[in-house]
Design a protein around this motif. Structure first.
Motif, short mmCIF file in Angstrom:
data_model
loop_
_atom_site.label_atom_id
_atom_site.label_comp_id
_atom_site.label_asym_id
_atom_site.label_seq_id
_atom_site.Cartn_x
_atom_site.Cartn_y
_atom_site.Cartn_z
N ASN A 166 1.00 -1.17 -0.04
CA ASN A 166 -0.08 0.22 0.00
C ASN A 166 0.86 1.42 0.02
O ASN A 166 0.33 2.28 -0.68
N MET A 167 1.95 1.27 0.57
CA MET A 167 3.04 2.39 0.73
C MET A 167 3.52 2.76 -0.62
O MET A 167 3.55 3.61 -1.05
N TYR B 135 1.83 2.22 -3.64
CA TYR B 135 0.73 3.01 -4.25
C TYR B 135 0.58 4.40 -3.77
O TYR B 135 0.49 5.27 -4.55
N PHE B 136 1.00 4.64 -2.56
CA PHE B 136 0.92 5.90 -2.19
C PHE B 136 2.16 6.81 -2.59
O PHE B 136 1.66 7.90 -3.15
N LEU B 137 3.44 6.21 -2.63
CA LEU B 137 4.35 6.96 -3.18
C LEU B 137 4.08 7.32 -4.48
O LEU B 137 4.72 8.44 -4.89
N GLY C 266 1.26 7.68 -6.27
CA GLY C 266 0.53 8.69 -6.41
C GLY C 266 0.79 10.18 -5.99
O GLY C 266 0.76 11.05 -6.54
N CYS C 267 1.92 10.17 -4.93
CA CYS C 267 2.48 11.60 -4.56
C CYS C 267 3.29 11.85 -5.46
O CYS C 267 3.31 13.31 -5.83
#
Length: 61
Positions: free
Chosen positions: A2-3, A5-7, A9-10
């Motif tokens: 999940n991290m 995907y977050f990175l 996106g950022c």
């Protein structure tokens, strides 16, 4: 996972912000060169014509 995907996106969001800032700067004339045209007349960019040496015959040596 999940991290990641977050990175991703950022990073895409940050890239879009920088792209928007670049287009804004280009639209408002931030990249225009106002100094060079004023001093361009001071420089002589025309090169004198250079003579092309004729082919040297081997008989002269």
């Amino acid at each position: 996972m999940n991290m990641i995907y977050f990175l991703i996106g950022c990073s895409i969001l940050l890239a879009l912000i920088f792209l928007a800032a670049f287009f804004w700067a280009s639209k408002t004339g931030q990249h225009d060169d106002t100094y060079t045209p004023a001093v361009r007349i001071l420089f002589d960019y025309e090169l004198p014509e250079q003579k092309i040496p004729e082919k040297i015959d081997e008989d002269h040596f």
